[in-house]
Design an enzyme around this catalytic site. Structure first.
Site, short mmCIF file in Angstrom:
data_model
loop_
_atom_site.label_atom_id
_atom_site.label_comp_id
_atom_site.label_asym_id
_atom_site.label_seq_id
_atom_site.Cartn_x
_atom_site.Cartn_y
_atom_site.Cartn_z
N GLU A 172 0.78 -1.25 -0.16
CA GLU A 172 -0.06 -0.11 -0.06
C GLU A 172 1.04 1.22 -0.16
O GLU A 172 0.63 1.96 0.92
CB GLU A 172 -0.99 -0.14 1.16
CG GLU A 172 -1.88 -1.26 1.27
CD GLU A 172 -2.87 -0.97 2.52
OE1 GLU A 172 -2.79 -0.10 3.23
OE2 GLU A 172 -3.87 -1.94 2.34
N GLU A 367 -5.20 -8.97 1.20
CA GLU A 367 -5.95 -8.34 2.24
C GLU A 367 -7.64 -8.28 2.10
O GLU A 367 -7.70 -7.34 1.07
CB GLU A 367 -5.43 -7.22 2.99
CG GLU A 367 -4.05 -7.53 3.58
CD GLU A 367 -3.59 -5.90 4.04
OE1 GLU A 367 -4.41 -5.16 4.74
OE2 GLU A 367 -2.31 -5.78 4.13
C1 GBH Z 1 -4.63 -2.24 5.63
O1 GBH Z 1 -4.99 -0.87 5.31
C2 GBH Z 1 -3.24 -2.34 5.92
O2 GBH Z 1 -2.46 -3.05 5.01
C3 GBH Z 1 -3.13 -3.12 7.16
O3 GBH Z 1 -1.99 -3.21 7.81
C4 GBH Z 1 -4.23 -2.65 8.17
O4 GBH Z 1 -4.17 -3.32 9.23
C5 GBH Z 1 -5.63 -3.09 7.48
O5 GBH Z 1 -5.75 -2.39 6.32
C6 GBH Z 1 -6.86 -2.46 8.31
O6 GBH Z 1 -6.79 -1.23 8.39
O7 GBH Z 1 -10.15 7.38 5.18
O8 GBH Z 1 -8.37 8.72 3.88
O9 GBH Z 1 -7.65 6.78 5.31
C7 GBH Z 1 -5.86 -0.21 5.02
C8 GBH Z 1 -5.80 1.31 4.69
C9 GBH Z 1 -7.78 2.33 5.29
C10 GBH Z 1 -6.41 2.96 3.27
C11 GBH Z 1 -8.87 3.29 4.67
C12 GBH Z 1 -7.50 3.69 2.82
C13 GBH Z 1 -9.34 4.90 3.19
C14 GBH Z 1 -8.94 6.29 3.10
N1 GBH Z 1 -7.02 1.83 4.15
N2 GBH Z 1 -8.45 4.17 3.62
S1 GBH Z 1 -9.00 7.26 4.41
#
Ligand code: GBH
Length: 461
Positions: A172, A367
């Site tokens: 990511e 994931e």
């Molecule tokens: C993943 O990230 C990770 O790889 C992992 O480590 C983590 O534990 C898992 O998901 C659960 O969170 O609202 O602007 O942040 C996911 C990350 C979260 C990125 C939601 C995009 C939405 C945009 N994602 N996010 S914002």
């Protein structure tokens, strides 16, 4: 239901990976052990208020000391793939220079343990734990960090590539760049917008440099790829400002990574949008050829999708600095404990969309999962019907994407066990196995037994 499960597994290809994923900082603990130095997350966790409850990864799931039992847990669940990440500051404590044998030895033991149990190891080289010394030198906005990453990747590769067939360079990069350097929501907690875009480019460069070096160094065919957090951006209506807001969200969240990786150029519309903001990606001659080094597998991390509008609440389409408005609107779906909407159809649309726009790119779901407010019984068992339903609907969405022509080769649930959920600390639980942080007891939840059963039905169908 039994027939529902049978239909579900019937919609998946015969060869299909079933597994779970974790990452180093979220589970390992043992942060000062065997020569490991601080990463940006150790530092960030010390910023008061940065993490809920001021939690840290100091102990986490103590996986570093409990690894064989955790591998046995995966084995008991009948899963064939385990995706984990390597902590850069364990392997190369200063972010450059010689390997730290004691730190590397942990991953050596982990890989051997997995192979002994018949589980395929899937290595992610970077899941957000940059050595602090490299951040002190500027971090991902600095071009040199990409070259440091490629050197580090080769240290791990030389040690494990005799036994590990599947490699992910970065997890990511959007999160590393935007949450870390633009929004200040993740380590290192900086809010420097042009610097965040430089981080985007240098992360992609790091991926490309490492990919071609690993490829050249390998005498046999390995699967090498990258994992992206991607989603479907739905426009709130057919009105041009809404369509444009969705296009821009998709551009900055998905195509800014996939276009250079697959086609060797940044999307023209994204470059034009950035020019409006007087921002430019720091591309040097030859970079795009490096970034477009062929990959064997795209890792897709999916949690939810969103709807975008280009209208502010007062109806205007430009903000005070004259830039186009973009904001999200609710899709009016049920939500998880993260307050994320549950949008399985967004998963199908995403996977089908990628398979059409970037044909010939096999995908694995690296994931997918959800946090809910788990309530354990007196034995520690969690009857997580909500998380189980999330898995059912999202696996059905994967089967539907396959039905529509997407090439999807596996599904790894996030996560093996409850762990350190970044800025949310231990308050949010994504595990299919419950962790009691007082005793470090692991108890498989209902959802773990569900996935175990599904994988078994798929094997025996
Ligand atoms: C993943 O990230 C990770 O790889 C992992 O480590 C983590 O534990 C898992 O998901 C659960 O969170 O609202 O602007 O942040 C996911 C990350 C979260 C990125 C939601 C995009 C939405 C945009 N994602 N996010 S914002």
């Amino acid at each position: 239901s039994v027939s529902g499960d049978a239909d579900l597994v019937a919609g998946l290809p015969a060869r299909f990976r079933w597994g779970v994923a974790t990452s180093a900082y979220q589970i390992e603990g043992a942060v000062n052990v065997d020569g490991r130095t601080p990463s940006i997350w150790d530092t960030y966790c010390r910023v008061p208020g940065a993490i809920d409850n001021d939690d840290t990864g100091d102990i986490a799931c103590d996986h570093y000391h409990r690894m064989p039992a955790d591998v046995a847990l995966i084995k008991d669940l009948g899963l064939d793939t385990y995706r984990f990440s390597v902590a850069w500051p364990r392997v190369q404590p200063r972010g450059k220079g010689p390997v730290n044998r004691a730190g590397l030895a942990f991953y050596d033991r982990l890989v051997d343990e997995l192979l002994t149990q018949g589980i395929d190891p899937w290595v992610t080289l970077y899941h957000w734990d940059l050595p602090q010394e490299l951040e002190d030198a500027g971090g991902w906005p600095v071009r040199d960090t990409a070259y440091r990453f490629a050197d580090y990747a080769m240290l791990v590769f030389e040690a494990l590539s005799d036994r590990v067939n599947t490699w992910t360079t970065l997890n990511e990069p959007w999160c590393s760049a935007m949450l870390g350097y633009a929004y200040g929501a993740h380590a290192p907690g900086r809010r420097e917008y042009p610097a965040a875009l430089a981080a985007v480019h240098h992360l992609l460069l790091a991926h490309g440099l490492a990919t071609s070096r690993m490829r050249e160094a390998s005498p046999r065919k390995l699967d090498i790829g990258i994992t992206l957090n991607v989603a479907t951006a739905y426009p709130a209506s057919d009105a041009q400002p809404d369509v444009d807001a969705a296009r821009r969200a998709d551009g900055m969240g998905r195509r800014i990574y996939l276009d250079p990786l697959v086609h060797g150029h940044y999307p023209a519309d994204v470059v034009a949008d950035l020019a409006v903001e007087s921002v430019e990606l720091p591309v040097e001659d030859g970079d795009l050829e490096i970034i477009a080094a062929p990959i064997d597998v795209l890792g897709v991390n999916y949690y939810f999708s969103q709807k975008f509008t280009g209208y502010a609440e007062d109806g205007s389409t430009a903000d005070s600095s004259g830039l186009p408005v973009s904001r999200t609107l609710p899709l009016n779906k049920p939500r998880t404990a993260m307050d994320w909407e549950i949008v399985p159809e967004g998963f199908t649309d995403l996977l089908v969309g990628i398979s059409r726009e970037y044909p010939g790119l096999p995908m694995v779901v690296t994931e997918n999962g959800s946090a809910f407010d788990d309530v354990p019984d007196s034995t520690g068992f969690v009857a997580d019907a909500d998380r189980t339903a999330y898995f059912t609907s999202h696996l059905s969405a994967v089967a539907e994407a396959i039905n529509q022509g997407a090439d999807i080769r596996g599904y790894l649930a996030w996560s093996l066990m409850d762990n350190f959920e970044w800025a949310y600390g231990y308050a949010k639980r994504f595990g299919i196995v419950r962790v009691d942080y007082e005793t470090q007891t692991r108890t498989p939840k209902q959802s773990a037994l569900y996935l175990k059963n599904l994988a078994e039905q798929h094997r025996n169908r």
